[in-house]
Design a protein around this motif. Structure first.
Motif, short mmCIF file in Angstrom:
data_model
loop_
_atom_site.label_atom_id
_atom_site.label_comp_id
_atom_site.label_asym_id
_atom_site.label_seq_id
_atom_site.Cartn_x
_atom_site.Cartn_y
_atom_site.Cartn_z
N ARG A 1 0.81 -1.22 0.00
CA ARG A 1 0.00 0.00 0.00
C ARG A 1 0.84 1.27 0.00
O ARG A 1 0.30 2.37 -0.03
CB ARG A 1 -0.93 0.00 1.22
N THR A 2 2.18 1.13 0.09
CA THR A 2 2.99 2.35 -0.01
C THR A 2 3.11 2.80 -1.47
O THR A 2 3.53 3.91 -1.74
CB THR A 2 4.42 2.16 0.57
N MET A 3 2.72 1.93 -2.40
CA MET A 3 2.77 2.33 -3.82
C MET A 3 1.52 3.14 -4.16
O MET A 3 0.40 2.65 -3.94
CB MET A 3 2.73 1.09 -4.72
N PRO A 4 1.67 4.33 -4.72
CA PRO A 4 0.48 5.10 -5.09
C PRO A 4 -0.41 4.32 -6.06
O PRO A 4 -1.64 4.40 -6.00
CB PRO A 4 1.03 6.36 -5.76
N GLU A 5 0.23 3.51 -6.91
CA GLU A 5 -0.56 2.75 -7.89
C GLU A 5 -1.46 1.71 -7.23
O GLU A 5 -2.54 1.41 -7.71
CB GLU A 5 0.38 2.04 -8.89
N GLU A 6 -1.00 1.13 -6.09
CA GLU A 6 -1.80 0.12 -5.41
C GLU A 6 -3.08 0.77 -4.85
O GLU A 6 -4.17 0.21 -4.95
CB GLU A 6 -0.98 -0.51 -4.27
N VAL A 7 -2.93 1.96 -4.30
CA VAL A 7 -4.10 2.68 -3.77
C VAL A 7 -5.06 2.99 -4.93
O VAL A 7 -6.27 2.77 -4.84
CB VAL A 7 -3.64 3.98 -3.07
N ASN A 8 -4.49 3.45 -6.04
CA ASN A 8 -5.34 3.79 -7.20
C ASN A 8 -6.11 2.58 -7.71
O ASN A 8 -7.30 2.66 -8.03
CB ASN A 8 -4.47 4.35 -8.35
N ARG A 9 -5.42 1.42 -7.78
CA ARG A 9 -6.12 0.28 -8.37
C ARG A 9 -7.17 -0.30 -7.43
O ARG A 9 -8.26 -0.68 -7.87
CB ARG A 9 -5.17 -0.80 -8.90
N ILE A 10 -6.88 -0.33 -6.13
CA ILE A 10 -7.88 -0.88 -5.20
C ILE A 10 -9.15 -0.01 -5.24
O ILE A 10 -10.27 -0.51 -5.37
CB ILE A 10 -7.32 -0.92 -3.76
#
Ligand code: UD1
Length: 355
Positions: free
Chosen positions: A121-130
């Motif tokens: 969850r430290t990846m901005p992309e992970e937050v965006n995709r979830i």
């Protein structure tokens, strides 16, 4: 209405826009997240993508600034155009801005490249995709792993396993390159016909940390294998800030378009990267890969032995690179499906539109 803004989205929209426009009206909105010619325009001309109907010209900024500016401008566009559907791709700030704006206006969202998880969850992309997955009505998953990931989060309705859009673009481009004898990008001439590692590094977690970046630059500079690296603007900025330089072993060129990238993939021996898209492209092109991250959303590339995750500490990074140079695995499963992904996406969208 299709929302795009960054390089991987341009690649994915190329075949999907074509399919959508056969029987429907598409409004293509470019958020302006990527704006340099070699980060944006080159993809539109090479991949024959229709010119955006609207360019929001948002440009760079902090995550909140960039995403908020996109949302403010997208809301006005969506209210004016009243689209039946909003289509978003992948995991960028343009993706979440498009998805969230549409969801708040009760416009259904379709998400291509849905269900990917790095579980970091430290990846901005992970937050965006979830977040995008949880607000989408139709979720186009590229792999069975992605379908399972969605199931773990309670998302089963509207999920369609269609395969990965890149299978509609990459093999065709590779065949064209081989048939036409495409020239490699200027600046790497002396490496023509010789083994080299194709490298890209652009994630903030690597570029913005002095120790990590210094280790990466040092390792690439001292490899026996020559390195070709198309340099992302953030990498060149941070190398300047940390006063780091590549040795002559590294051939640093500017960002390249899709055709040049596929030509480099075709010519290289191995790939070293922190990109999500390139890990999968290198798998499709059967190039062993070292991923400079401790997680990946394309886990099947690791499980099949074609991709190795590693931290950029001097010892394990070099060890992973030399392992990647050994004989690649015999088996190469077709994880990403078969040609026609765009047509499948379009047929599902049309069915939902009629329902
Ligand atoms: C974005 C995506 C990432 C994707 C990548 C592909 C997010 C959170 N991440 O990362 O998932 O892998 O695109 O490249 O959206 N810049 C320029 N010119 C440009 C664009 C950017 O100079 O045309 C510079 C700016 O200094 C900017 C930096 O590059 O601050 C980073 O750009 P940004 O849009 O924040 O995202 P990427 O790192 O490219």
């Amino acid at each position: 209405m299709t929302i795009v803004g960054a390089r991987p989205e341009f690649i994915m929209t190329a075949p999907v826009s074509k399919a959508v426009r056969e029987h429907n009206t598409e409004i293509l909105v470019h958020t302006g997240q990527h704006y340099d010619d070699n980060m944006s325009d080159v993809f539109f001309s090479e991949l024959d993508i229709p010119q955006p109907d609207i360019n929001l010209g948002v440009g760079s900024g902090s995550h909140a600034e960039q995403t908020a500016q996109m949302m403010i401008r997208l809301e006005a566009v969506m209210l004016a155009e009243k689209p039946d559907w909003v289509l978003v791709y992948g995991d960028t700030n343009s993706t979440i801005a498009g998805g969230l704006t549409a969801a708040k206006l009760n416009i259904p969202v379709a998400h291509v490249e849905s269900g990917l998880r790095s579980y970091d969850r430290t990846m901005p992309e992970e937050v965006n995709r979830i977040l995008t997955d949880h607000l989408s009505t139709i979720l186009f998953a590229p792999t069975q792993t992605a379908v399972e990931n969605l199931k773990k989060e309670g998302i089963t309705s509207g999920v369609h396993m269609v395969g990965d859009v890149r299978v509609d673009v990459l093999p065709d481009t590779a065949t064209r390159i081989r048939t036409l004898g495409y020239q490699l990008p200027a600046g790497i001439g002396s490496l023509e016909g010789k083994p080299f590692a194709l490298t890209t590094i652009h994630r903030a977690s690597n570029t913005d940390n002095r120790e990590r970046l210094s280790n990466i630059v040092h390792t690439l500079s001292t490899l026996e294998l020559p390195v070709v690296i198309p340099v992302h603007p953030r990498l060149s900025k941070m190398m300047g800030e940390f006063d780091l330089r590549f040795s002559d072993n590294v051939c640093a060129i500017g960002p390249v378009g899709f055709t040049d990238m596929v030509a480099l993939l075709d010519a290289c021996q191995i790939v070293i990267t922190d990109s999500g898209g390139l890990q999968k492209e290198s798998y499709m092109m059967r190039r062993p890969t070292v991923t400079v991250r401790d997680t990946t959303e394309w886990i099947e590339t690791v499980e099949s032995g074609w991709n190795r995750l590693c931290e950029p500490d001097p010892v394990s990074f070099k060890a992973a690179i030399s392992q990647a140079q050994q004989t690649p695995p015999d088996s190469h499963p077709a994880f990403y499906g078969t040609y026609g992904v765009s047509q499948r996406i379009c047929a599902i969208l049309e069915k939902h539109a009629r329902a």
